[in-house]
Design a protein around this motif. Sequence first.
Motif: not given
Length: 71
Positions: A22-26, A61-68
């Motif tokens: 969900l948090n990566l859909r945008p 996981n990589k994109v999530s860490v980058m966005s954080e």
Amino acid sequence: MAKTPYLHRRGNNFYFRVTVPLNLRPIFGCREIVRTLNTQLHNEAVPLALSLGSKAKTLFNKVSVMSETNE
């Protein structure tokens, strides 16, 4: 035959399918990623689906860490 994660059949062909968190859909601009595995053979499709699933989860996981870190 046990159900293999990420593996789906449409007609005679096998497809890879994974839900985007969900948090990566945008960021990805979609709800799920679906790609053909270009095979009708279950024995060929299973390792392909598992490999793509692993790559997709690593990417998430990589994109999530980058966005954080950018927040």
